[in-house]
Write a protein that holds these residues in place. Structure first.
Motif, mmCIF file in Angstrom:
data_model
loop_
_atom_site.group_PDB
_atom_site.id
_atom_site.type_symbol
_atom_site.label_atom_id
_atom_site.label_comp_id
_atom_site.label_asym_id
_atom_site.label_seq_id
_atom_site.Cartn_x
_atom_site.Cartn_y
_atom_site.Cartn_z
ATOM 1 N N ILE A 1 -147.601 133.166 -19.502
ATOM 2 C CA ILE A 1 -147.812 134.536 -20.000
ATOM 3 C C ILE A 1 -148.991 134.586 -20.982
ATOM 4 N N ASN A 2 -149.830 133.520 -20.930
ATOM 5 C CA ASN A 2 -151.071 133.461 -21.732
ATOM 6 C C ASN A 2 -150.824 133.487 -23.240
ATOM 7 N N ASP A 3 -149.689 132.967 -23.639
ATOM 8 C CA ASP A 3 -149.409 132.820 -25.075
ATOM 9 C C ASP A 3 -149.672 131.351 -25.444
ATOM 10 N N MET A 4 -150.955 131.014 -25.599
ATOM 11 C CA MET A 4 -151.333 129.610 -25.802
ATOM 12 C C MET A 4 -150.943 129.087 -27.189
ATOM 13 N N LYS A 5 -150.820 129.973 -28.138
ATOM 14 C CA LYS A 5 -150.409 129.530 -29.478
ATOM 15 C C LYS A 5 -149.013 128.921 -29.429
ATOM 16 N N ASN A 6 -148.069 129.657 -28.849
ATOM 17 C CA ASN A 6 -146.705 129.135 -28.728
ATOM 18 C C ASN A 6 -146.629 127.989 -27.725
ATOM 19 N N ALA A 7 -147.427 128.082 -26.660
ATOM 20 C CA ALA A 7 -147.433 127.005 -25.663
ATOM 21 C C ALA A 7 -147.833 125.686 -26.308
ATOM 22 N N ASN A 8 -148.929 125.698 -27.064
ATOM 23 C CA ASN A 8 -149.407 124.462 -27.699
ATOM 24 C C ASN A 8 -148.459 123.967 -28.784
ATOM 25 N N ALA A 9 -147.758 124.893 -29.425
ATOM 26 C CA ALA A 9 -146.773 124.484 -30.439
ATOM 27 C C ALA A 9 -145.662 123.661 -29.791
ATOM 28 N N TYR A 10 -145.213 124.089 -28.615
ATOM 29 C CA TYR A 10 -144.152 123.344 -27.928
ATOM 30 C C TYR A 10 -144.695 122.072 -27.274
ATOM 31 N N TYR A 11 -145.921 122.127 -26.758
ATOM 32 C CA TYR A 11 -146.522 120.914 -26.198
ATOM 33 C C TYR A 11 -146.701 119.854 -27.288
ATOM 34 N N GLN A 12 -147.032 120.308 -28.486
ATOM 35 C CA GLN A 12 -147.189 119.366 -29.599
ATOM 36 C C GLN A 12 -145.869 118.657 -29.900
ATOM 37 N N MET A 13 -144.774 119.423 -29.854
ATOM 38 C CA MET A 13 -143.453 118.806 -30.049
ATOM 39 C C MET A 13 -143.183 117.740 -28.987
ATOM 40 N N VAL A 14 -143.555 118.070 -27.751
ATOM 41 C CA VAL A 14 -143.327 117.134 -26.645
ATOM 42 C C VAL A 14 -144.155 115.870 -26.849
ATOM 43 N N ALA A 15 -145.437 116.044 -27.182
ATOM 44 C CA ALA A 15 -146.319 114.893 -27.407
ATOM 45 C C ALA A 15 -145.807 114.030 -28.552
ATOM 46 N N ARG B 1 -153.923 115.742 -22.734
ATOM 47 C CA ARG B 1 -155.041 115.889 -21.796
ATOM 48 C C ARG B 1 -154.806 117.012 -20.780
ATOM 49 N N LYS B 2 -153.638 117.033 -20.135
ATOM 50 C CA LYS B 2 -153.390 117.964 -19.041
ATOM 51 C C LYS B 2 -152.859 119.316 -19.510
ATOM 52 N N LYS B 3 -151.983 119.298 -20.516
ATOM 53 C CA LYS B 3 -151.342 120.543 -20.941
ATOM 54 C C LYS B 3 -152.129 121.266 -22.040
ATOM 55 N N MET B 4 -152.584 120.484 -23.028
ATOM 56 C CA MET B 4 -153.244 121.098 -24.178
ATOM 57 C C MET B 4 -154.767 121.086 -24.047
ATOM 58 N N GLU B 5 -155.262 120.356 -23.044
ATOM 59 C CA GLU B 5 -156.701 120.244 -22.810
ATOM 60 C C GLU B 5 -157.424 119.718 -24.045
ATOM 61 N N LEU B 6 -156.870 118.632 -24.595
ATOM 62 C CA LEU B 6 -157.459 117.964 -25.764
ATOM 63 C C LEU B 6 -157.694 116.491 -25.409
ATOM 64 N N PRO B 7 -158.737 116.200 -24.613
ATOM 65 C CA PRO B 7 -158.962 114.821 -24.164
ATOM 66 C C PRO B 7 -159.214 113.828 -25.294
ATOM 67 N N ALA B 8 -159.850 114.290 -26.365
ATOM 68 C CA ALA B 8 -160.114 113.392 -27.487
ATOM 69 C C ALA B 8 -158.810 112.930 -28.144
ATOM 70 N N GLU B 9 -157.856 113.869 -28.281
ATOM 71 C CA GLU B 9 -156.557 113.507 -28.859
ATOM 72 C C GLU B 9 -155.806 112.551 -27.931
ATOM 73 N N ALA B 10 -155.962 112.768 -26.634
ATOM 74 C CA ALA B 10 -155.314 111.877 -25.669
ATOM 75 C C ALA B 10 -155.840 110.446 -25.832
ATOM 76 N N GLN B 11 -157.150 110.320 -26.002
ATOM 77 C CA GLN B 11 -157.748 108.990 -26.170
ATOM 78 C C GLN B 11 -157.266 108.317 -27.458
ATOM 79 N N LYS B 12 -157.088 109.105 -28.491
ATOM 80 C CA LYS B 12 -156.583 108.550 -29.762
ATOM 81 C C LYS B 12 -155.183 107.961 -29.581
ATOM 82 N N VAL B 13 -154.355 108.670 -28.833
ATOM 83 C CA VAL B 13 -152.996 108.196 -28.603
ATOM 84 C C VAL B 13 -153.008 106.904 -27.789
#
Length: 339
Positions: free
Chosen positions: A182-196, A213-225
């Motif tokens: 539903i294009n609510d990326m603020k809440n989407a990323n908040a829950y994805y962050q919990m999952v990560a 990388r796939k859900k939040m589209e943050l490849p740099a953070e993925a590499q850090k992990v």
């Protein structure tokens, strides 16, 4: 059985008549003397009691006879009733199937709900017919199945209702997916962050990196992990392998392979050598860098792990002499130990 029922009915009727007669005799107090009425009432009650005792005795005898007959025929009655029940049930089942064949899914669901008392099949039938909201209500209200209800609301594109249920079920990634829907990326990323965070805290670094990388589209953070997993030896090989796989530019990858090797501790080098086998096969431009690193690691570890020389063949696939060199090395080493 008929006699017993007749006796029961007669007793009930007699009791009512006695009651009405008593009321009628008491009403005579307005016309006759008190003692005259009481005398008649006592006589009537005595007669009534005697009659009731006779009838009760007759009823008890009839019950004993009926009990004996039931003992002999009870099994037959059970099978007759069961057979009748099965026939009725089969008729309802046939009716429901007919409605489904005619794509009358709501009618079929009503048969399952009201006549067969099978709420699950009613919900499944509605779901099959595309009546997802109606199916969700049955799953939720009748079956208390929030998971199935959430899936139906999702199919019906009732995302808010589905989100509420998935929150109750603590399916955080699913909640994030629906918020993204539903294009609510603020809440989407908040829950994805919990999952990560959950994945990282449970040492599931590759899964955590995939969320970034796939859900939040943050490849740099993925590499850090992934680097964190490599350095802390948490699924180290897979973290390193995925880290390199995420670098698409071959030149940058070659530089990173050398750069990361220079920071690699001695106890990590065997794992690093395994990773070099994969990187060697990726591109001809990576072969020299990965082969040089492999030679360094093999030379360093040969003293304590002589079998490591076998790894040389992976970095010289077209060199027919390498196997002979390895064989000569092993033979010479064995002779040295024997002497």
């Amino acid at each position: 059985m008929n006699k017993q029922r007749f006796t029961d009915k007669f007793l009930a009727a007699f009791f009512i008549l006695v009651f009405l007669k008593v009321i009628g005799m008491l009403a005579q107090l307005f016309h006759e003397s008190f003692w005259s009425v009481i005398g008649k009432l006592v006589i009537f009650l005595i007669v009534a009691v005697i009659i009731m005792m006779v009838l009760k005795n007759f009823e008890d005898k009839e019950k004993e006879k009926e009990s004996g007959r039931k003992g002999r025929s009870g099994g037959d009655n059970f099978y007759i009733e069961s057979s009748l029940f099965d026939r009725i049930r089969n008729k309802y089942e046939e009716l429901a199937r007919q409605y489904i064949a005619e794509q009358e899914y709501k009618k079929a669901a009503k048969v399952y709900m009201n006549l067969l008392q099978n709420h699950y099949r009613a919900a499944k039938t509605l779901e099959e017919g595309g009546f997802y909201n109606e199916a969700a209500v049955i799953y939720l209200k009748k079956l208390k199945n929030r998971s199935e209800a959430a899936q139906c609301y999702e199919k019906a594109k009732q995302y808010r209702k589905a989100i509420d249920l998935y929150k109750e079920l603590e399916q955080k990634e699913k909640v994030g997916d629906l918020y993204r829907e539903i294009n609510d990326m603020k809440n989407a990323n908040a829950y994805y962050q919990m999952v990560a965070d959950d994945y990282v805290n449970n040492s599931q670094m590759v899964k955590g990196a995939l969320v970034y990388r796939k859900k939040m589209e943050l490849p740099a953070e993925a590499q850090k992990v992934l680097l964190k997993g490599w350095k802390e030896n948490k699924d180290a090989f897979n973290c390193l392998n995925n880290y390199f796989a995420n670098i698409s530019d071959v030149k940058k990858l070659g530089q990173e392979i050398r750069h990361l090797y220079e920071k690699t501790t001695s106890d990590q080098k065997i794992t690093y050598l395994e990773a070099m086998k994969y990187e060697f096969r990726k591109s001809p431009d990576l072969q020299k860098a990965t082969r040089d690193i492999a030679y360094e690691i093999i030379a360093e570890k040969t003293a304590t792990r002589s079998e490591i020389v076998n790894e040389l063949k992976h970095f010289n696939p077209d060199d027919d002499m390498i196997l002979k060199d390895i064989s000569r090395y092993k033979t010479g080493r064995n002779r040295m130990f024997r002497n």
